[in-house]
Design a protein around this motif. Structure first.
Motif, PDB file in Angstrom:
ATOM      1  N   ARG A 251      -0.122   0.090  -0.363  1.00 48.25           N
ATOM      2  CA  ARG A 251      -0.488   1.423  -0.854  1.00 48.25           C
ATOM      3  C   ARG A 251      -2.001   1.614  -0.840  1.00 48.25           C
ATOM      4  NH1 ARG A 251       3.449   0.185  -4.782  1.00 48.25           N
ATOM      5  NH2 ARG A 251       1.920  -0.026  -6.465  1.00 48.25           N
ATOM      6  N   ILE A 252      -2.733   0.584  -1.234  1.00 49.20           N
ATOM      7  CA  ILE A 252      -4.197   0.680  -1.269  1.00 49.20           C
ATOM      8  C   ILE A 252      -4.749   0.904   0.132  1.00 49.20           C
ATOM      9  CG2 ILE A 252      -6.289  -0.722  -1.586  1.00 49.20           C
ATOM     10  CD1 ILE A 252      -4.936  -1.920  -4.076  1.00 49.20           C
ATOM     11  N   ILE A 253      -4.283   0.137   1.078  1.00 49.57           N
ATOM     12  CA  ILE A 253      -4.802   0.258   2.442  1.00 49.57           C
ATOM     13  C   ILE A 253      -4.433   1.607   3.043  1.00 49.57           C
ATOM     14  CG2 ILE A 253      -4.591  -0.668   4.792  1.00 49.57           C
ATOM     15  CD1 ILE A 253      -4.257  -3.453   3.453  1.00 49.57           C
ATOM     16  N   GLU A 254      -3.194   2.034   2.850  1.00 47.50           N
ATOM     17  CA  GLU A 254      -2.768   3.324   3.392  1.00 47.50           C
ATOM     18  C   GLU A 254      -3.567   4.475   2.783  1.00 47.50           C
ATOM     19  OE1 GLU A 254       1.366   3.397   2.563  1.00 47.50           O
ATOM     20  OE2 GLU A 254       1.885   1.913   4.109  1.00 47.50           O
ATOM     21  N   ALA A 255      -3.779   4.436   1.470  1.00 50.18           N
ATOM     22  CA  ALA A 255      -4.518   5.511   0.809  1.00 50.18           C
ATOM     23  C   ALA A 255      -5.974   5.524   1.254  1.00 50.18           C
ATOM     24  CB  ALA A 255      -4.431   5.340  -0.709  1.00 50.18           C
ATOM     25  N   PHE A 256      -6.569   4.353   1.383  1.00 48.86           N
ATOM     26  CA  PHE A 256      -7.972   4.277   1.777  1.00 48.86           C
ATOM     27  C   PHE A 256      -8.163   4.778   3.210  1.00 48.86           C
ATOM     28  CE2 PHE A 256     -11.948   2.205   3.002  1.00 48.86           C
ATOM     29  CZ  PHE A 256     -12.736   2.433   1.883  1.00 48.86           C
ATOM     30  N   GLU A 257      -7.269   4.362   4.100  1.00 47.22           N
ATOM     31  CA  GLU A 257      -7.394   4.802   5.493  1.00 47.22           C
ATOM     32  C   GLU A 257      -7.155   6.302   5.621  1.00 47.22           C
ATOM     33  OE1 GLU A 257      -4.693   2.265   7.574  1.00 47.22           O
ATOM     34  OE2 GLU A 257      -6.131   0.603   7.705  1.00 47.22           O
ATOM     35  N   ALA A 258      -6.220   6.834   4.836  1.00 50.58           N
ATOM     36  CA  ALA A 258      -5.985   8.277   4.857  1.00 50.58           C
ATOM     37  C   ALA A 258      -7.213   9.035   4.356  1.00 50.58           C
ATOM     38  CB  ALA A 258      -4.771   8.618   3.994  1.00 50.58           C
ATOM     39  N   GLU A 275     -12.064   1.002  -4.177  1.00 54.54           N
ATOM     40  CA  GLU A 275     -13.289   0.872  -3.413  1.00 54.54           C
ATOM     41  C   GLU A 275     -13.078  -0.141  -2.292  1.00 54.54           C
ATOM     42  OE1 GLU A 275     -16.932   1.392  -6.304  1.00 54.54           O
ATOM     43  OE2 GLU A 275     -15.525  -0.080  -7.149  1.00 54.54           O
ATOM     44  N   ASN A 276     -14.138  -0.363  -1.498  1.00 52.68           N
ATOM     45  CA  ASN A 276     -14.041  -1.302  -0.378  1.00 52.68           C
ATOM     46  C   ASN A 276     -13.587  -2.684  -0.826  1.00 52.68           C
ATOM     47  OD1 ASN A 276     -14.653   0.107   2.021  1.00 52.68           O
ATOM     48  ND2 ASN A 276     -16.816   0.208   1.427  1.00 52.68           N
ATOM     49  N   LEU A 277     -14.083  -3.133  -1.978  1.00 54.15           N
ATOM     50  CA  LEU A 277     -13.741  -4.488  -2.429  1.00 54.15           C
ATOM     51  C   LEU A 277     -12.245  -4.609  -2.701  1.00 54.15           C
ATOM     52  CD1 LEU A 277     -13.332  -4.678  -5.846  1.00 54.15           C
ATOM     53  CD2 LEU A 277     -15.721  -3.976  -5.697  1.00 54.15           C
ATOM     54  N   HIS A 278     -11.621  -3.513  -3.183  1.00 54.38           N
ATOM     55  CA  HIS A 278     -10.181  -3.548  -3.422  1.00 54.38           C
ATOM     56  C   HIS A 278      -9.413  -3.584  -2.097  1.00 54.38           C
ATOM     57  CE1 HIS A 278     -11.734  -1.372  -7.113  1.00 54.38           C
ATOM     58  NE2 HIS A 278     -11.183  -2.455  -7.609  1.00 54.38           N
ATOM     59  N   VAL A 279      -9.955  -2.929  -1.085  1.00 55.08           N
ATOM     60  CA  VAL A 279      -9.318  -2.931   0.230  1.00 55.08           C
ATOM     61  C   VAL A 279      -9.401  -4.322   0.846  1.00 55.08           C
ATOM     62  CG1 VAL A 279      -9.356  -1.937   2.547  1.00 55.08           C
ATOM     63  CG2 VAL A 279      -9.802  -0.489   0.555  1.00 55.08           C
ATOM     64  N   GLU A 280     -10.559  -4.964   0.708  1.00 58.73           N
ATOM     65  CA  GLU A 280     -10.706  -6.325   1.226  1.00 58.73           C
ATOM     66  C   GLU A 280      -9.701  -7.269   0.566  1.00 58.73           C
ATOM     67  OE1 GLU A 280     -14.680  -7.731   0.800  1.00 58.73           O
ATOM     68  OE2 GLU A 280     -15.544  -6.228   2.138  1.00 58.73           O
ATOM     69  N   GLU A 281      -9.547  -7.158  -0.737  1.00 58.84           N
ATOM     70  CA  GLU A 281      -8.606  -8.014  -1.443  1.00 58.84           C
ATOM     71  C   GLU A 281      -7.167  -7.695  -1.028  1.00 58.84           C
ATOM     72  OE1 GLU A 281      -6.898 -10.846  -3.960  1.00 58.84           O
ATOM     73  OE2 GLU A 281      -8.873 -10.634  -3.027  1.00 58.84           O
ATOM     74  N   ALA A 282      -6.867  -6.421  -0.812  1.00 55.20           N
ATOM     75  CA  ALA A 282      -5.524  -6.039  -0.368  1.00 55.20           C
ATOM     76  C   ALA A 282      -5.225  -6.642   0.995  1.00 55.20           C
ATOM     77  CB  ALA A 282      -5.404  -4.519  -0.317  1.00 55.20           C
ATOM     78  N   ARG A 283      -6.183  -6.641   1.878  1.00 52.44           N
ATOM     79  CA  ARG A 283      -5.977  -7.236   3.207  1.00 52.44           C
ATOM     80  C   ARG A 283      -5.795  -8.747   3.111  1.00 52.44           C
ATOM     81  NH1 ARG A 283     -10.429  -3.205   5.781  1.00 52.44           N
ATOM     82  NH2 ARG A 283      -8.965  -1.560   6.406  1.00 52.44           N
ATOM     83  N   ARG A 284      -6.490  -9.370   2.169  1.00 48.94           N
ATOM     84  CA  ARG A 284      -6.304 -10.814   1.978  1.00 48.94           C
ATOM     85  C   ARG A 284      -4.897 -11.109   1.473  1.00 48.94           C
ATOM     86  NH1 ARG A 284      -5.987 -14.873  -1.352  1.00 48.94           N
ATOM     87  NH2 ARG A 284      -5.767 -13.452  -3.119  1.00 48.94           N
ATOM     88  N   VAL A 285      -4.403 -10.275   0.553  1.00 48.15           N
ATOM     89  CA  VAL A 285      -3.045 -10.456   0.035  1.00 48.15           C
ATOM     90  C   VAL A 285      -2.027 -10.347   1.166  1.00 48.15           C
ATOM     91  CG1 VAL A 285      -1.251  -9.388  -1.393  1.00 48.15           C
ATOM     92  CG2 VAL A 285      -3.556  -9.740  -2.321  1.00 48.15           C
ATOM     93  N   LEU A 286      -2.193  -9.356   2.042  1.00 47.22           N
ATOM     94  CA  LEU A 286      -1.255  -9.196   3.152  1.00 47.22           C
ATOM     95  C   LEU A 286      -1.351 -10.356   4.135  1.00 47.22           C
ATOM     96  CD1 LEU A 286      -1.478  -5.371   3.921  1.00 47.22           C
ATOM     97  CD2 LEU A 286       0.143  -6.594   2.472  1.00 47.22           C
ATOM     98  N   ALA A 287      -2.567 -10.847   4.374  1.00 50.39           N
ATOM     99  CA  ALA A 287      -2.724 -11.994   5.274  1.00 50.39           C
ATOM    100  C   ALA A 287      -2.058 -13.232   4.698  1.00 50.39           C
ATOM    101  CB  ALA A 287      -4.218 -12.255   5.523  1.00 50.39           C
TER     102      ALA A 287
END
Length: 297
Positions: A251-258, A275-287
């Protein structure tokens, strides 16, 4: 590339890393069927002095033969200053494990010495160094250790030895060790390296073990070293992203990209600003979730 980018690029499931005694042929065979993410085939504490040479040959042969599947297979050698150290490194280098685990690493000089031994013995480039940090000096010099070499990829907490050196008690919550744990974590993250929590000694206390896994995950450890197969499954659960974590990350990544596409500067997800830091952490979780899924195949 910064340390955060390096860490995300190299995400690998290391939730559970089990010590296996190198002198026990049956244990080495059994390890191939256990659901641990990693194995430490041990030539140090788990092997009596008069059995070390035979264990070295057995472990090197097992690693060279393969058959451990997705598991990250490492060899723990005897420590610097012991009479087995050089021969262990030579045998490990020739066997070509994923990593060599080195106990009692207290300085960058020791890392460089290990690296020289491995290169002289023809270790493949993929064989990494895992440095065990388990003394007060190691905690205070963890930054130098973590940054000593690109071949060094993981710090491993030696909490039993650290408690002994500190004259500290083993207590729930590990209050006497928290400073050391934090120093090592800071060093690992600055250098973009992974870090594994120490062992939990009482295999008959599953509740205590579960609590320590939760604590380790909350601190930021990538996983935990284990002493018994019964600890693997609860450890894997504790250090894997929960379904809700993965869903929220998406949800975080989709909302940020939108928001970026629409030119909006403020994004909220579930009522919270992103913010960007939350997006970075979200991408780490998915990885990490993807790495865990790969490990289970």
């Amino acid at each position: 590339m910064g340390a955060t980018d390096q860490a995300q690029e190299g995400v690998r499931a290391r939730r559970s890393v089990l010590y296996m005694p190198g002198a026990n042929a049956r244990a080495l065979q059994k390890a191939a069927s256990l659901p641990a993410d990693g194995l430490i085939l041990d030539l140090e504490d788990a092997v009596a002095p008069d059995a070390k040479e035979a264990a070295r040959e057995r472990v090197a042969a097992a690693v060279a033969a393969g058959g451990y599947g997705h598991r990250e297979v490492t060899i723990r050698v005897n420590g610097p200053g012991t009479r087995w150290f050089a021969d262990d490194l030579r045998a490990a280098a020739q066997a070509g494990p994923d990593a060599v685990v080195v106990p009692k690493v207290e300085s960058a000089r020791t890392v460089h010495e290990v690296e020289r031994h491995l290169e002289a013995a023809g270790a493949p480039d993929r064989t990494a160094i895992w440095a065990m940090v388990e003394t007060p000096r190691a905690m205070l010099d963890a930054r130098a250790v973590a940054g000593a070499s690109e071949r060094l990829t993981v710090l491993v907490m030696g909490t039993n030895d650290l408690a002994k050196e500190l004259h500290a008690a083993h207590v729930p919550g590990r209050a006497p060790l928290l400073t050391g744990l934090s120093l090592a974590l800071l060093a690992a993250r600055e250098a973009g390296k992974a870090i594994l929590d120490g062992v939990f000694n009482d295999v008959k206390d599953p509740a205590g073990f579960a609590a320590e896994c939760v604590q380790g995950r909350q601190f930021g450890f990538d996983g935990k070293t284990l002493i018994h197969p019964s600890q693997i499954e609860p450890c894997n659960r504790a250090f894997a992203p929960a379904e809700e974590e993965v869903a929220r990350a998406l949800r975080i990544i989709e909302a940020f990209e939108a928001a970026e596409r629409e030119g909006r500067g403020v994004v909220t997800v579930d009522g919270r600003m992103v913010e960007n830091l939350h997006v970075e952490e979200a991408r780490r979780v998915l990885a990490l979730a993807a790495a865990v899924a790969d490990a289970g195949r």
